[in-house]
Design an enzyme around this catalytic site. Sequence first.
Site, PDB file in Angstrom:
ATOM      1  N   TRP A 144      59.445  -8.504 -47.985  1.00 15.64           N
ATOM      2  CA  TRP A 144      60.242  -7.654 -46.048  1.00 15.64           C
ATOM      3  C   TRP A 144      59.647  -6.730 -46.234  1.00 15.64           C
ATOM      4  O   TRP A 144      59.482  -5.413 -47.791  1.00 15.64           O
ATOM      5  CB  TRP A 144      61.350  -7.621 -46.982  1.00 15.64           C
ATOM      6  CG  TRP A 144      62.322  -7.479 -48.382  1.00 15.64           C
ATOM      7  CD1 TRP A 144      61.464  -6.710 -48.700  1.00 15.64           C
ATOM      8  CD2 TRP A 144      63.372  -7.887 -48.603  1.00 15.64           C
ATOM      9  NE1 TRP A 144      62.226  -6.511 -50.171  1.00 15.64           N
ATOM     10  CE2 TRP A 144      63.615  -6.885 -49.633  1.00 15.64           C
ATOM     11  CE3 TRP A 144      64.364  -8.285 -48.723  1.00 15.64           C
ATOM     12  CZ2 TRP A 144      64.531  -7.731 -50.643  1.00 15.64           C
ATOM     13  CZ3 TRP A 144      65.285  -9.102 -49.709  1.00 15.64           C
ATOM     14  CH2 TRP A 144      65.173  -9.080 -50.425  1.00 15.64           C
ATOM     15  N   ASP A 183      47.353 -13.973 -42.957  1.00 14.52           N
ATOM     16  CA  ASP A 183      48.465 -13.722 -41.874  1.00 14.52           C
ATOM     17  C   ASP A 183      47.871 -13.946 -41.004  1.00 14.52           C
ATOM     18  O   ASP A 183      46.890 -14.379 -40.547  1.00 14.52           O
ATOM     19  CB  ASP A 183      49.020 -12.259 -42.669  1.00 14.52           C
ATOM     20  CG  ASP A 183      49.989 -11.428 -42.542  1.00 14.52           C
ATOM     21  OD1 ASP A 183      51.187 -12.424 -41.702  1.00 14.52           O
ATOM     22  OD2 ASP A 183      50.143 -11.711 -43.857  1.00 14.52           O
ATOM     23  N   ASN A 204      72.821  -9.626 -42.747  1.00 14.58           N
ATOM     24  CA  ASN A 204      71.834  -9.464 -42.043  1.00 14.58           C
ATOM     25  C   ASN A 204      71.238 -11.040 -42.271  1.00 14.58           C
ATOM     26  O   ASN A 204      70.601 -11.052 -43.618  1.00 14.58           O
ATOM     27  CB  ASN A 204      71.345  -8.023 -42.662  1.00 14.58           C
ATOM     28  CG  ASN A 204      69.656  -8.825 -41.497  1.00 14.58           C
ATOM     29  OD1 ASN A 204      69.719  -7.933 -40.584  1.00 14.58           O
ATOM     30  ND2 ASN A 204      68.247  -8.354 -41.879  1.00 14.58           N
ATOM     31  N   TYR A 245      61.552 -13.383 -44.237  1.00 21.50           N
ATOM     32  CA  TYR A 245      60.505 -12.820 -44.786  1.00 21.50           C
ATOM     33  C   TYR A 245      59.764 -13.684 -45.656  1.00 21.50           C
ATOM     34  O   TYR A 245      60.521 -14.534 -46.265  1.00 21.50           O
ATOM     35  CB  TYR A 245      61.113 -11.764 -45.540  1.00 21.50           C
ATOM     36  CG  TYR A 245      61.813 -10.491 -44.950  1.00 21.50           C
ATOM     37  CD1 TYR A 245      61.825 -10.139 -43.906  1.00 21.50           C
ATOM     38  CD2 TYR A 245      63.628 -11.047 -45.456  1.00 21.50           C
ATOM     39  CE1 TYR A 245      63.065  -9.214 -43.639  1.00 21.50           C
ATOM     40  CE2 TYR A 245      64.110 -10.344 -45.031  1.00 21.50           C
ATOM     41  CZ  TYR A 245      64.264  -9.362 -43.598  1.00 21.50           C
ATOM     42  OH  TYR A 245      65.529  -9.085 -43.182  1.00 21.50           O
TER      43      TYR A 245
HETATM   44  C1  LIG Z   1      56.148 -16.752 -39.357  1.00 30.31           C
HETATM   45  C2  LIG Z   1      57.112 -14.898 -39.523  1.00 30.31           C
HETATM   46  C3  LIG Z   1      56.831 -14.196 -40.105  1.00 30.31           C
HETATM   47  C4  LIG Z   1      57.420 -13.471 -40.691  1.00 30.31           C
HETATM   48  N1  LIG Z   1      57.195 -12.811 -41.972  1.00 30.31           N
HETATM   49  C5  LIG Z   1      57.406 -11.829 -42.347  1.00 30.31           C
HETATM   50  C6  LIG Z   1      57.420 -11.714 -43.441  1.00 30.31           C
HETATM   51  O1  LIG Z   1      56.752 -12.021 -44.649  1.00 30.31           O
HETATM   52  N2  LIG Z   1      57.889  -9.732 -43.698  1.00 30.31           N
HETATM   53  C7  LIG Z   1      58.481  -8.524 -43.109  1.00 30.31           C
HETATM   54  O2  LIG Z   1      59.251  -8.473 -43.165  1.00 30.31           O
HETATM   55  N3  LIG Z   1      58.769  -9.323 -41.602  1.00 30.31           N
HETATM   56  C8  LIG Z   1      58.133 -10.800 -41.262  1.00 30.31           C
HETATM   57  N4  LIG Z   1      58.375 -11.666 -40.110  1.00 30.31           N
HETATM   58  C9  LIG Z   1      59.280 -10.430 -39.013  1.00 30.31           C
HETATM   59  C10 LIG Z   1      61.045 -10.292 -39.430  1.00 30.31           C
HETATM   60  O3  LIG Z   1      60.749 -11.621 -39.161  1.00 30.31           O
HETATM   61  C11 LIG Z   1      60.969  -9.728 -38.144  1.00 30.31           C
HETATM   62  O4  LIG Z   1      61.128  -8.639 -37.738  1.00 30.31           O
HETATM   63  C12 LIG Z   1      62.075  -9.489 -37.772  1.00 30.31           C
HETATM   64  O5  LIG Z   1      63.261  -8.243 -37.355  1.00 30.31           O
HETATM   65  C13 LIG Z   1      63.231  -8.626 -39.426  1.00 30.31           C
HETATM   66  O6  LIG Z   1      64.448  -8.515 -39.070  1.00 30.31           O
HETATM   67  P1  LIG Z   1      65.989  -7.828 -39.886  1.00 30.31           P
HETATM   68  O7  LIG Z   1      64.867  -6.652 -39.320  1.00 30.31           O
HETATM   69  O8  LIG Z   1      67.087  -8.229 -39.558  1.00 30.31           O
HETATM   70  O9  LIG Z   1      65.232  -7.461 -40.947  1.00 30.31           O
HETATM   71  C14 LIG Z   1      58.594 -12.641 -39.722  1.00 30.31           C
HETATM   72  C15 LIG Z   1      58.111 -12.986 -38.649  1.00 30.31           C
HETATM   73  C16 LIG Z   1      57.783 -14.087 -38.173  1.00 30.31           C
HETATM   74  C17 LIG Z   1      58.010 -15.201 -37.132  1.00 30.31           C
HETATM   75 MN   LIG Z   2      68.276  -7.427 -38.853  1.00 28.05          MN
END
Ligand SMILES: Cc1cc2nc3c(=O)[nH]c(=O)nc-3n(C[C@H](O)[C@H](O)[C@H](O)COP(=O)(O)O)c2cc1C
Ligand SMILES: [Mn+2]
Length: 484
Positions: free
Chosen positions: A189, A284, A171, A175
């Site tokens: 995360w 945030d 993955n 985060y």
């Molecule tokens: C700039 C930015 C910052 C982010 N920060 C976080 C974070 O700190 N923690 C988190 O869980 N998701 C964060 N996200 C959202 C995740 O990247 C997004 O939901 C992603 O689909 C998660 O991927 P996964 O399902 O493979 O874990 C952020 C997104 C962006 C664009």
């Molecule tokens: Mn994913």
Amino acid sequence: MAGGDLRTFIARLEGAGQLVRVRAEVSADLEIAEIASRLAARNGPAALFQNVAGHTMPVLVGAFASMERMAWALGAGSIEEVARRVGRLAASVPLAGGASVAAKVKALPKLLELARLRPKTVRSGPCQEVVRTDDADLGRLPILRSWPGDGGPFITLPQVVTADPDGKNRNVGMYRMQVFGPRRLGMHWHRDHDGARNYRAWAEQGRAMPVAVALGGDPVLTYAATAPLPYGVDELVFAAFLRGKAVRVVPCKTVPLLVPADAEIVIEGTVDPEERAREGPFGDHTGYYTPADEYPVMRVTAITHRADAVYPATVVGRFPKEDCYLAKATERIFLPVIRTVVPEVVDINLPLFGVFHNWAFVSIRKTRPGQARQVMRAIWGLGQLAYTKFLVVVDEGVNVHDTDEVLWRVGAEADPRRDTCLETGPADVLDHAAPPGGEGGKLGIDATRKLPEEVGGQAWPEPLASDPDTAARVTRRWQEYGFD
Ligand SMILES: Cc1cc2nc3c(=O)[nH]c(=O)nc-3n(C[C@H](O)[C@H](O)[C@H](O)COP(=O)(O)O)c2cc1C
Ligand SMILES: [Mn+2]
């Protein structure tokens, strides 16, 4: 479609007059963030800070901060073009186990195309031109502190690579990561995200999870790390589908993971199931500070980078900021995927002021009584859209991207008692107004025109529209009247 890395993208932005090189000395502490916020507020260019106090690495911000730059990052002329390709893919892949044999056979060419797009392992790559293990020090990276109340500097645009203990379900997720010390980072995360799920699988076995954090590389990878893909769908394959060619990966130096060979910087390390630390506060994208809370910790075992690495970052805060464009790209690209499950959906707008989860405006092609509520429940059941707090459904033809038009329809077409519903569901972790515990309220507003069956035969008026022949004649004669 040409392949890419971050410097190719920087050159492209510069060639189009959409990147400013800042030669004046600036501080990674608050100053770059203040500049990035102002640029975002005026639809400004990307900025490459070449003289960051105390650092040799330049800092890039704002590379994704317009719809046009977002499309270029994905190797396309427009986001709509990308959405059409993803729509064709979604329509051709049988969704459920119940799909017919014929549907599965028909999908084979697409699936083979995806197999061809698996990452290609190479022996060496520019991301490892410099390798630091015992002397790895996060202090050498120009990591930004964005807001005065932030708990420290944060890495804000990372591709966090993990896998489960069997080496499967790789993955890549974005985060944010707080710097706790020269070799310690916070793992913020959310528990529903795939990186957290892999972490739990390791923790159940009492083992520390290897993690690699890539910064830069093909901008399509940065986007893929933010895309709401289901668990088990490899972001590197999705990125390769968008780019039209496989991602080149190299083995990490100190952990058993593969990382994009063309990245600018890679941070390697492990996350111990026992270790936690207070993460935050962090200014945030809600426009507020997220308070400090306990999160796992990554112990850094190596930092590798290009000899002349660029450090990419983004600054979040009250909209509009760069992450709005990453989110809008997802809204457009995943609309066709939503339509494969909820076919009556015509368009959707997650308005910027709603910060992804607070508001959604959805237009539908309505043909039967009760359909607006059916759509609401479908949306509240769809992945991250489940967090949507206020959900407005309007008829096809209403421009969901025009807030005035949507609220005009809410005022005109909805009866507050008959046409609203209150539900409960998962709340966004960043929602400070939600009750404690992770569950929150949802308000649905049915602002569609009502069918006779829905209102006991009551007559429902059409909105005003000009006589088409007269309108055409007036357009033709406009100048003749003396107007310009
Ligand atoms: C700039 C930015 C910052 C982010 N920060 C976080 C974070 O700190 N923690 C988190 O869980 N998701 C964060 N996200 C959202 C995740 O990247 C997004 O939901 C992603 O689909 C998660 O991927 P996964 O399902 O493979 O874990 C952020 C997104 C962006 C664009
Ligand atoms: Mn994913």
